[in-house]
Design a protein around this motif. Structure first.
Motif, PDB file in Angstrom:
ATOM      1  N   GLN A 196       0.835  -1.197   0.000  1.00  0.00           N
ATOM      2  CA  GLN A 196       0.000   0.000   0.000  1.00  0.00           C
ATOM      3  C   GLN A 196       0.875   1.255   0.000  1.00  0.00           C
ATOM      4  O   GLN A 196       2.074   1.205   0.217  1.00  0.00           O
ATOM      5  CB  GLN A 196      -0.889   0.001   1.253  1.00  0.00           C
ATOM      6  N   LYS A 229     -10.584   0.500  -4.655  1.00  0.00           N
ATOM      7  CA  LYS A 229      -9.161   0.727  -4.417  1.00  0.00           C
ATOM      8  C   LYS A 229      -8.387   0.380  -5.685  1.00  0.00           C
ATOM      9  O   LYS A 229      -8.564  -0.691  -6.258  1.00  0.00           O
ATOM     10  CB  LYS A 229      -8.669  -0.146  -3.258  1.00  0.00           C
ATOM     11  N   ASN A 407     -11.469   6.214   9.092  1.00  0.00           N
ATOM     12  CA  ASN A 407     -11.105   6.408   7.684  1.00  0.00           C
ATOM     13  C   ASN A 407     -12.016   7.421   7.008  1.00  0.00           C
ATOM     14  O   ASN A 407     -11.582   8.178   6.144  1.00  0.00           O
ATOM     15  CB  ASN A 407     -11.170   5.066   6.945  1.00  0.00           C
ATOM     16  N   GLU A 418      -5.474   0.764   6.293  1.00  0.00           N
ATOM     17  CA  GLU A 418      -5.888  -0.622   6.483  1.00  0.00           C
ATOM     18  C   GLU A 418      -6.702  -0.808   7.761  1.00  0.00           C
ATOM     19  O   GLU A 418      -7.523  -1.709   7.844  1.00  0.00           O
ATOM     20  CB  GLU A 418      -4.658  -1.532   6.518  1.00  0.00           C
ATOM     21  N   LYS A 419      -6.436   0.001   8.764  1.00  0.00           N
ATOM     22  CA  LYS A 419      -7.158  -0.118  10.035  1.00  0.00           C
ATOM     23  C   LYS A 419      -7.970   1.142  10.260  1.00  0.00           C
ATOM     24  O   LYS A 419      -7.587   2.229   9.834  1.00  0.00           O
ATOM     25  CB  LYS A 419      -6.171  -0.342  11.184  1.00  0.00           C
ATOM     26  N   GLY A 475       2.293   2.637   8.068  1.00  0.00           N
ATOM     27  CA  GLY A 475       1.066   2.557   7.276  1.00  0.00           C
ATOM     28  C   GLY A 475       0.227   3.808   7.307  1.00  0.00           C
ATOM     29  O   GLY A 475      -0.944   3.788   6.918  1.00  0.00           O
TER      30      GLY A 475
END
Length: 639
Positions: A196, A229, A407, A418-419, A475
């Motif tokens: 990513q 995505k 998010n 991702e989280k 990340g």
């Protein structure tokens, strides 16, 4: 009027869908319902009939096409046409026809639905897509967009097709890995696609449609397109730079040699700087604990502060080297975001007061919650941001905000993470600000906001680069907003698993304290540097330990044979026999159990691993705080 015609009239009249009845041969309109009159903008059926006799309500092409279908006996099905309204505006209608008999003549019922808004939306989509394709085509770089889930190519430009030897139409819909990846490197490419964030200058081997091998420099950025995505990637053909496998091998060897040379230089630099720095900070620490007057205390504090600044510079250079070489490792431990922010801010409060700056803390996180991650590195990032804010702010205020977001709350310019638990740390100031043209450059290594920064404010220009790299490694992402003479706002976004209730935390020792959780013990110190030896012995004796000093590894091995020591503090770099050799000799010939703590000015993790492999129980990096030394001794004595 027949009952059947009466039923048709009632059906048309009461329908919410616009409808007209006309004779195909003469195009004479026999009836129009209210829904249609409202749509066309007519106040009465008579007004519309009069208007219809004077105007051509659809284009000649559409009229001829509709007439041809009807005269051939085929009904209109979802036939789209532009309709002229009473006010002169054009609207789109969706027409479905139905043959019937009306007033004793063959007729057609036109059911008409207003689809103007849909057609406008479709037009905007087409315009945006055309503009998007024009941008792709105008680029001199090979560009493509793949769906993240299956790597199917959604868009590509002509340069991308030409690079790989395909017609553009043949690329769309194919799996990118199947199109260009060399079979020998297929798995590596698949793993790259799974990463990513932002990937740049990744050299991989590809293939031309003809089978000819290519060397490609790949770059891509994760983003969301039409709620999916995707990866936007661009590639450069660098085959000319790699004419043969031999050239590639030589280049690789040279790069590895350069990396090793740089690592060796940095390791040497670290050792040569940290060793005397350990002496400076250690002596200053001992002086601070002695009987000093206020003036002397202030001067000692200045020595400690300057020494720590120098240590921070050395650490920044080493961190950047670790990041570039791919050897940087993150820890995962529970930490309290609230405590982390408070710990970082505390030293800045007095500094802000000296500059008459208001320091505002806005913590929106429950102090009883913890996250699992590398809290020390987050401290480092926040410390660097606060240092910059304090450095570049002459008047006004500095604010620090900590909060959890999702998010869905991320700025539109940032990619989804991702989280869904995202720690947002924001440092805002009212300082000199940054020229918009320099915003991207400030994150480059050794870069400054302008050429006068180093002279006026000092610094290496590594702080923001390290922050960006650490954020990416975790990340996350970083956002900066700035206006010249009005200040800057830096926001760090870091994804985590859901926070959990705080676990019982161990008691921290005071930084300058000498209390041990274990009884005093006999410590053998192997250290060849007189200043460092003096400092270490002073710390140990002040804490109540018995100490024996030797000047090299050979003497340490001999002293260990007397079975006097409970623990050994072993310097790594010593004459005659170094610390690693001495440790190996002790483990092999004397004792496998006596605790050995390595002392080194080398800060690289791989070096520490080598020392532990040789038999050291743990390793401390110079310069170390007294509390770090005593914590290590406590761990080893009580194990």
């Amino acid at each position: 009027m027949s009952p059947q015609e009466s039923d048709i009239r009632n059906l048309i009249r009461n329908s919410p869908i616009g409808a007209t009845v006309f004779v195909p041969e003469t195009v004479e309109v026999l009836m129009a319902n209210q829904a249609f009159l409202d749509f066309i903008g007519a106040t009465s059926e008579e007004e519309f009939l009069n208007f219809n006799r004077q105007q051509t309500w659809i284009s000649k092409t559409a009229y001829n096409e509709a007439k041809e279908l009807i005269t051939s006996g085929k009904p209109l099905q979802n036939f789209e046409a532009e309709r002229l309204c009473m006010d002169g505006n054009i609207r789109w209608v969706l027409i479905n026809s139905q043959s019937t008999e009306f007033e004793g003549r063959p007729a057609e019922i036109f059911w008409q639905i207003d689809i103007t808004q849909r057609k406008k939306a479709e037009s905007r989509v087409r315009e945006n897509e055309a503009r998007f394709r024009q941008i792709l085509e105008a680029s001199p770089i090979a560009i493509g967009i793949t769906r993240e889930t299956d790597q199917i190519i959604q868009y590509a430009n002509s340069n991308y097709a030409e690079l790989l030897g395909y017609d553009l139409k043949d690329l769309i819909g194919q799996k990118a890995v199947d199109v260009w990846a060399d079979p020998k490197e297929r798995q590596e490419v698949i793993e790259l696609y799974q990463q990513q964030g932002f990937i740049e200058h990744r050299v991989v081997r590809g293939k031309h449609k003809s089978g000819r091998l290519l060397w490609l420099s790949l770059n891509w950025k994760s983003f969301v397109l039409n709620e999916e995505k995707c990866h936007l990637f661009w590639a450069y053909d660098i085959t000319a730079q790699k004419d043969t496998e031999r050239d590639l091998s030589v280049a690789k060897e040279q790069a590895e040699a350069a990396t090793k040379a740089k690592s060796a230089f940095l390791a040497s630099m670290s050792h040569e700087i940290r060793t005397p720095l350990n002496g400076v900070l250690g002596i200053a620490e001992l002086l601070r604990l002695s009987d000093l007057d206020p003036n002397q205390t202030a001067k000692v504090e200045t020595i400690l502060s300057s020494g720590k600044d120098l240590l921070a510079i050395v650490n920044d250079v080493l961190d950047m080297s670790k990041i570039e070489s791919g050897k940087f490792e993150l820890e995962t431990k529970a930490f309290s975001p609230t405590k982390l922010v408070n710990d970082v801010i505390l030293p800045f409060e007095s500094l802000a007061q000296k500059k008459s700056l208001e320091l505002i803390i806005q913590n929106q996180i429950d102090p009883d919650l913890e996250l699992d991650g590398d809290g020390n590195r987050i401290k480092q990032m926040l410390w660097n941001l606060l240092s910059n804010a304090l450095k570049f702010t002459g008047t006004g205020k500095i604010s620090v905000t900590s909060e959890f977001i999702k998010n869905a709350d991320l700025p539109s310019a940032l990619s989804l993470m991702e989280k869904d638990t995202i720690l947002k740390l924001t440092v805002a100031d009212t300082g000199k600000g940054i020229d918009p043209a320099r915003l991207k450059a400030i994150f480059e290594p050794f870069s400054q906001e302008d050429n006068t920064i180093t002279r006026k404010f000092g610094g290496t220009g590594l702080g923001l680069s390290i922050i960006l790299n650490l954020t990416k490694l975790m990340g996350g992402d970083i956002e900066v907003k700035s206006q010249v003479d009005h200040g800057s706002t830096f926001s760090i976004y870091l994804p985590f698993d859901a926070p959990h209730a705080m676990r019982e935390a161990p008691q921290d020792q005071a930084e300058a304290g000498y209390e041990l959780s274990t009884k005093s013990c006999k410590v053998l110190v192997a250290e060849d540097n007189p200043v460092n030896a003096q400092i270490t012995m002073a710390f140990l004796k002040k804490a109540g330990h018995e100490v024996q000093l030797v000047g090299n590894g050979r003497l340490a091995v001999e002293a260990c044979q007397t079975d006097w020591a409970d623990l050994i503090l072993m310097d790594v770099h010593m004459p005659e026999m170094n610390g690693v050799e001495a440790t190996q000799a002790i483990r092999k010939h004397i004792s496998a159990d006596i605790p050995i703590i390595g002392l080194t000015a080398e800060a690289f993790t791989d070096s520490h691993s080598e020392f532990k492999d040789a038999g050291m129980n743990e390793v401390l990096t110079k310069p170390f705080k007294p509390s770090q030394l005593f914590d290590a001794i406590s761990r080893q004595i009580s194990r």
